[in-house]
Design a protein around this motif. Sequence first.
Motif, PDB file in Angstrom:
ATOM      1  N   HIS A   3       8.383   8.872  -6.010  1.00 16.43           N
ATOM      2  CA  HIS A   3       7.825   8.736  -4.658  1.00 16.43           C
ATOM      3  C   HIS A   3       7.236   7.335  -4.480  1.00 16.43           C
ATOM      4  N   SER A   4       8.009   6.315  -4.769  1.00 17.82           N
ATOM      5  CA  SER A   4       7.508   4.931  -4.716  1.00 17.82           C
ATOM      6  C   SER A   4       6.806   4.667  -3.390  1.00 17.82           C
ATOM      7  N   GLU A   5       5.620   4.060  -3.492  1.00 13.90           N
ATOM      8  CA  GLU A   5       4.861   3.779  -2.282  1.00 13.90           C
ATOM      9  C   GLU A   5       3.800   2.718  -2.534  1.00 13.90           C
ATOM     10  N   VAL A   6       3.215   2.251  -1.441  1.00 14.53           N
ATOM     11  CA  VAL A   6       2.059   1.371  -1.464  1.00 14.53           C
ATOM     12  C   VAL A   6       0.916   2.154  -0.833  1.00 14.53           C
ATOM     13  N   ARG A   7      -0.241   2.087  -1.459  1.00 14.41           N
ATOM     14  CA  ARG A   7      -1.428   2.727  -0.901  1.00 14.41           C
ATOM     15  C   ARG A   7      -2.512   1.690  -0.684  1.00 14.41           C
ATOM     16  N   LEU A   8      -3.207   1.830   0.440  1.00  7.17           N
ATOM     17  CA  LEU A   8      -4.347   0.980   0.753  1.00  7.17           C
ATOM     18  C   LEU A   8      -5.595   1.845   0.782  1.00  7.17           C
ATOM     19  N   TYR A   9      -6.645   1.339   0.175  1.00  7.76           N
ATOM     20  CA  TYR A   9      -7.920   2.042   0.091  1.00  7.76           C
ATOM     21  C   TYR A   9      -9.020   1.140   0.646  1.00  7.76           C
ATOM     22  N   ARG A  10     -10.135   1.772   1.009  1.00  7.17           N
ATOM     23  CA  ARG A  10     -11.325   1.030   1.389  1.00  7.17           C
ATOM     24  C   ARG A  10     -12.525   1.677   0.711  1.00  7.17           C
ATOM     25  N   GLU A  11     -13.406   0.830   0.184  1.00  3.62           N
ATOM     26  CA  GLU A  11     -14.630   1.334  -0.424  1.00  3.62           C
ATOM     27  C   GLU A  11     -15.484   2.002   0.639  1.00  3.62           C
ATOM     28  N   SER A  12     -16.116   3.085   0.276  1.00  3.32           N
ATOM     29  CA  SER A  12     -17.031   3.780   1.163  1.00  3.32           C
ATOM     30  C   SER A  12     -18.252   2.898   1.402  1.00  3.32           C
ATOM     31  N   GLU A  13     -18.748   2.896   2.625  1.00  4.22           N
ATOM     32  CA  GLU A  13     -19.937   2.101   2.933  1.00  4.22           C
ATOM     33  C   GLU A  13     -21.179   2.662   2.242  1.00  4.22           C
ATOM     34  N   GLU A  14     -21.205   3.972   2.009  1.00  3.97           N
ATOM     35  CA  GLU A  14     -22.359   4.616   1.375  1.00  3.97           C
ATOM     36  C   GLU A  14     -22.358   4.445  -0.138  1.00  3.97           C
ATOM     37  N   ASP A  15     -21.155   4.379  -0.731  1.00  2.00           N
ATOM     38  CA  ASP A  15     -21.055   4.380  -2.190  1.00  2.00           C
ATOM     39  C   ASP A  15     -19.832   3.562  -2.604  1.00  2.00           C
ATOM     40  N   ALA A  16     -20.058   2.402  -3.195  1.00  2.00           N
ATOM     41  CA  ALA A  16     -18.953   1.507  -3.574  1.00  2.00           C
ATOM     42  C   ALA A  16     -18.031   2.126  -4.619  1.00  2.00           C
ATOM     43  N   CYS A  17     -18.474   3.182  -5.288  1.00  2.00           N
ATOM     44  CA  CYS A  17     -17.628   3.858  -6.272  1.00  2.00           C
ATOM     45  C   CYS A  17     -16.754   4.935  -5.642  1.00  2.00           C
ATOM     46  N   ARG A  18     -16.893   5.165  -4.345  1.00  2.00           N
ATOM     47  CA  ARG A  18     -16.014   6.093  -3.629  1.00  2.00           C
ATOM     48  C   ARG A  18     -15.030   5.287  -2.813  1.00  2.00           C
ATOM     49  N   HIS A  19     -13.791   5.735  -2.798  1.00  2.00           N
ATOM     50  CA  HIS A  19     -12.746   4.999  -2.094  1.00  2.00           C
ATOM     51  C   HIS A  19     -12.002   5.932  -1.158  1.00  2.00           C
ATOM     52  N   ASN A  20     -11.832   5.482   0.075  1.00  3.77           N
ATOM     53  CA  ASN A  20     -11.119   6.266   1.074  1.00  3.77           C
ATOM     54  C   ASN A  20      -9.705   5.744   1.212  1.00  3.77           C
ATOM     55  N   LEU A  21      -8.745   6.639   1.173  1.00  2.00           N
ATOM     56  CA  LEU A  21      -7.349   6.268   1.381  1.00  2.00           C
ATOM     57  C   LEU A  21      -7.172   5.919   2.850  1.00  2.00           C
ATOM     58  N   VAL A  22      -6.733   4.693   3.132  1.00  2.00           N
ATOM     59  CA  VAL A  22      -6.568   4.199   4.494  1.00  2.00           C
ATOM     60  C   VAL A  22      -5.127   4.352   4.950  1.00  2.00           C
ATOM     61  N   ALA A  23      -4.172   4.075   4.057  1.00  2.00           N
ATOM     62  CA  ALA A  23      -2.757   4.133   4.438  1.00  2.00           C
ATOM     63  C   ALA A  23      -1.885   4.388   3.222  1.00  2.00           C
TER      64      ALA A  23
END
Length: 126
Positions: A66-86
């Motif tokens: 399932h080759s893909e590219v994923r983009l994440y963003r660090e959570s504003e509340e906790d830099a150790c949490r990452h939200n999948l953006v795309a």
Amino acid sequence: MDYSNGTVLAGCYAAQRQLQFYDIKSGKKIQEIDWSGDVDDAEYLYCASYSRHDPTFFGAGSTGPHSEVRLYRESEEDACRHNLVAQIGGLSQGCFALDFSSKMGQVAFSTPHHGLYVYEYRKTAE
């Protein structure tokens, strides 16, 4: 592999825990993201990078079933949490190189035979 604000981001060619974060001072692993979740259907990472436009964003590219590219963003509340953006899927072959623009919210990535792709993301994505 990339570096930002004291943290090294590494994409690993492994069946589990493929995206890893290390503290630059201690060299210790501080976090990991399991990309595939299933060892039998694993994706392997060839590249990972922080955004030069906004280092709270980062991305990685995989090869496998399932080759893909994923983009994440660090959570504003906790830099150790990452939200999948795309998730940019449907690649006929793996992503072997990835880099971000320094002037705008764009990421470029390449595959072996189909050239260069450019994807624009919004800086305000959550």
